[in-house]
Motif scaffolding. Structure first.
Motif, PDB file in Angstrom:
ATOM      1  N   PHE A 183      -2.614   4.793   3.882  1.00  0.00           N
ATOM      2  CA  PHE A 183      -3.545   3.806   3.326  1.00  0.00           C
ATOM      3  C   PHE A 183      -4.754   3.546   4.218  1.00  0.00           C
ATOM      4  O   PHE A 183      -5.717   2.906   3.788  1.00  0.00           O
ATOM      5  N   ALA A 194       0.839  -1.196   0.000  1.00  0.00           N
ATOM      6  CA  ALA A 194       0.000   0.000   0.000  1.00  0.00           C
ATOM      7  C   ALA A 194       0.875   1.247   0.000  1.00  0.00           C
ATOM      8  O   ALA A 194       2.052   1.194   0.384  1.00  0.00           O
ATOM      9  N   ARG A 214      -6.531   1.985   1.068  1.00  0.00           N
ATOM     10  CA  ARG A 214      -6.521   0.596   0.617  1.00  0.00           C
ATOM     11  C   ARG A 214      -7.244  -0.241   1.672  1.00  0.00           C
ATOM     12  O   ARG A 214      -6.683  -0.537   2.731  1.00  0.00           O
TER      13      ARG A 214
END
Length: 234
Positions: free
Chosen positions: A205, A201, A214
């Motif tokens: 994130f 990531a 993410r």
């Protein structure tokens, strides 16, 4: 710089601080059970935003008494240049005093069941978490930095907390070499359990308000964080 206090609707508590004004503000949530271990949440460089308040809410839902100090005196931004200016204008020693005041405030709250607190921080706040753990010693039971490390000259010898870090392998702003070097210095200087996890990531994130979010990595790191806090904050 001016220490003018700006209105921020997320502020709902005031606590003593060694800053010039003698007090600081923050956002506190207590779990529905009415009590739990204490956790300080340290903001990203955007300020005490809805995202940070949401992290406090989520920790409270997990059973923690959670407090996010407002290090910018009510100011928030979504502009990176303005955020950089806010960070430059924030003296690290004043941030440290406000964070230390937050630790004391949490430990003194009747709802807090733990004799230590956890510290969880993101980006700028991740670096502050490790600095706070070094300054506060045994009062911090668990330190969880997310994609942020302090400078290479930071003295970690005062850290007594167990440390769990979360970092993205695609993060251009926090190189993995610096992450691994920080992890090693924590172990060598403080002799504590320090484990830094790396995810597929980019930077930030976990922040679902930003394009770098993410979900899979964020939720994995969140689950690890709450389990870690339950284990070490007592």
């Amino acid at each position: 710089m001016s220490h003018e206090q700006h209105a921020n609707p997320r502020q709902n508590v005031t606590f003593d601080s060694a800053s010039e004004s003698g007090h600081a503000h923050g956002y506190l949530r207590v779990p529905d059970s009415g009590s739990g271990p204490g956790v300080v949440v340290v903001q990203e460089w955007w300020g005490l935003t809805d995202h940070v308040a949401g992290i406090v809410d989520r920790l409270a839902a997990e059973g923690f008494v959670a407090l996010a100090p407002d290090l910018y005196g009510g100011r928030t931004t979504h502009d990176s240049e303005e955020a950089r200016r806010f960070l430059v204008e924030l003296p690290p020693e004043r941030a440290a005093r406000d964070l230390a005041g937050a630790v004391t405030y949490l430990l003194q709250r009747p709802e807090t069941t733990s004799s230590t607190v956890g510290a969880v921080g993101f980006c700028m706040g991740g670096a502050f978490v490790l600095t706070l753990a070094a300054q506060q010693g045994e009062r911090i039971g668990a330190a969880v930095p997310w994609y942020g490390v302090p400078g290479p000259d930071t003295d970690f010898s005062g850290v007594r907390a167990a440390v769990l870090g979360h970092f993205g392998e695609e993060d251009a702003s926090v190189p993995l070499d610096a992450v691994r070097a920080t992890e090693q210095r924590l172990r060598e200087q403080a002799g504590v359990d320090a484990r830094f996890e790396v995810y597929p990531a980019p930077h930030a994130f976990y922040n679902d308000e930003r394009p770098n979010y993410r979900r899979e990595s964020a939720e994995l790191a969140w689950g690890r964080t709450t389990a870690f806090l339950r284990e070490h904050v007592r």
